[in-house]
Write an enzyme that holds these catalytic residues in place. Structure first.
Site, short mmCIF file in Angstrom:
data_model
loop_
_atom_site.label_atom_id
_atom_site.label_comp_id
_atom_site.label_asym_id
_atom_site.label_seq_id
_atom_site.Cartn_x
_atom_site.Cartn_y
_atom_site.Cartn_z
N LYS A 117 15.92 -66.76 -36.78
CA LYS A 117 16.81 -66.99 -37.86
C LYS A 117 18.02 -67.66 -37.81
CE LYS A 117 14.65 -62.92 -40.24
NZ LYS A 117 14.58 -61.66 -40.78
N GLN B 42 18.43 -56.47 -40.01
CA GLN B 42 17.08 -56.48 -39.71
C GLN B 42 16.54 -55.16 -39.70
OE1 GLN B 42 15.50 -59.44 -38.82
NE2 GLN B 42 13.63 -58.29 -38.75
N ASP C 145 18.96 -61.07 -48.25
CA ASP C 145 17.53 -60.57 -48.10
C ASP C 145 17.03 -60.11 -49.52
OD1 ASP C 145 16.07 -60.83 -45.85
OD2 ASP C 145 16.61 -59.12 -44.97
#
Ligand code: NDP
Length: 292
Positions: free
Chosen positions: A54, A98, A121
């Site tokens: 990412k 994450q 997200d």
């Protein structure tokens, strides 16, 4: 009939190139460079790989990336205070924690700490709640589900009225993708491990999204001729002919289903590359939201 392949890799590259152009245009207009912060807790090797890729994708798009790494022993307060600091940092337009977090941490409480307008997200409970409500707009939509819808929109003229079946009801893929399909006016059936007679339900699908994490579970004779099949699954299966000893397969028996479907995503090279492309798009959106 052999299905047309939906080339997620090429479509994702196109999205990433467009994000890169928009970032350059922002800079030329004197606006700040967008920034994404990743928060990695512990030393899960898969999470480390995801975070690295990412950050690399950000670099390629001209997005600044900030990495926060905390040890596996970090407390709930440590993680939440790292997120709060990023909430205050005006260089950061997106915060990605994450997942999964180490099991002693309360994931929902951490996600709740993220500023709604930096929740790239799309997992903040309020953003998910808005996704589920008519007439409400989430600030961000989760990346893998958004990628699935993007591929469908590239493939079909409309999703209105189509019969869509989603296999899987997880928080990160199945449920949000089903909510997005409802928003696009599809008629949606959600299946899970307690559903009865999956083949019969799947045979009704004009659009099938498979997100179960079961290698090649969906067989050719489950699929309605002409259906569009989006395979989210990424599963390792042993393969002695490979140097690594394994190969990746989806949740769909690709060789069988491609003979029945009209369009199908491959694994790898289908949904996978779309996830990062949507993350970059969301970070750009975060930078735009910061100016409002
Ligand atoms: P989860 O394990 O969180 O959820 C799996 C879902 O599938 C659950 O709802 C479960 O039902 C259902 N399920 C499991 N087995 C069966 C079965 N035999 N019949 C019917 N339903 C079943 O997985 P995720 O949603 O996180 O991921 C799904 C797949 O997508 C995985 O292969 C994962 O690697 C991949 N993935 C790919 C991404 C990408 O970027 N392309 C991103 C995220 C995930 P129940 O709720 O009843 O337990």
């Amino acid at each position: 009939m052999t299905a047309e392949i939906i080339d997620g890799k090429a479509i994702a590259e196109d999205v990433r190139a467009k994000v890169k152009v928009s970032v350059a245009e922002r800079l030329a207009a004197g606006k700040p460079v967008p920034g994404l912060a990743t928060v990695l807790v512990g030393d899960n090797p898969a999470s480390q790989v995801y975070v690295r890729s990412k950050r690399k994708a950000c670099e390629e798009a001209g997005i600044q990336s900030f990495g926060v790494e905390l040890p596996a022993t970090a407390t709930q307060a440590d993680v939440e205070s790292a997120v709060r600091e990023l909430n205050q940092d005006s260089r950061v337009n997106g915060i990605l924690v994450q997942l999964p977090l180490p099991s002693h941490l309360d994931e929902e409480a951490v996600l709740n700490t993220i500023n709604l307008n930096k929740d790239v997200d799309g997992f903040h409970p309020v953003n998910i709640g808005r996704l589920a409500q008519k007439g409400r707009e989430p600030a961000f939509v989760p990346c893998t589900p958004a990628g699935c819808i993007y591929l469908l929109e590239k493939t079909l003229p409309t999703l209105r009225g189509v019969n869509a079946v989603v296999l899987g009801r997880s928080n990160i893929v199945g449920m949000p993708v089903a909510l997005l399909l409802v928003r696009a006016d599809a008629t949606v059936t959600i299946c899970h491990s307690r559903s009865k007679d999956l083949p019969a339900i799947v045979r009704e699908a004009d659009v099938l999204i498979a997100a179960v994490g079961r290698p090649e579970m969906v067989r050719g004779d489950w699929v309605k001729p002409g259906a569009v099949v989006i395979d989210v699954g990424i599963n390792r299966v042993e393969d002695a002919s490979k140097k690594s000893g394994y190969r990746l397969v989806g949740d769909v028996a690709y060789d069988e289903v491609k003979e029945v479907a009209s369009h199908i995503t491959p694994v790898p090279g289908g949904v996978g590359p779309m996830t990062i492309a949507m993350l970059l798009q969301n970070t750009l959106r975060g930078a735009e939201l910061a100016e409002k």
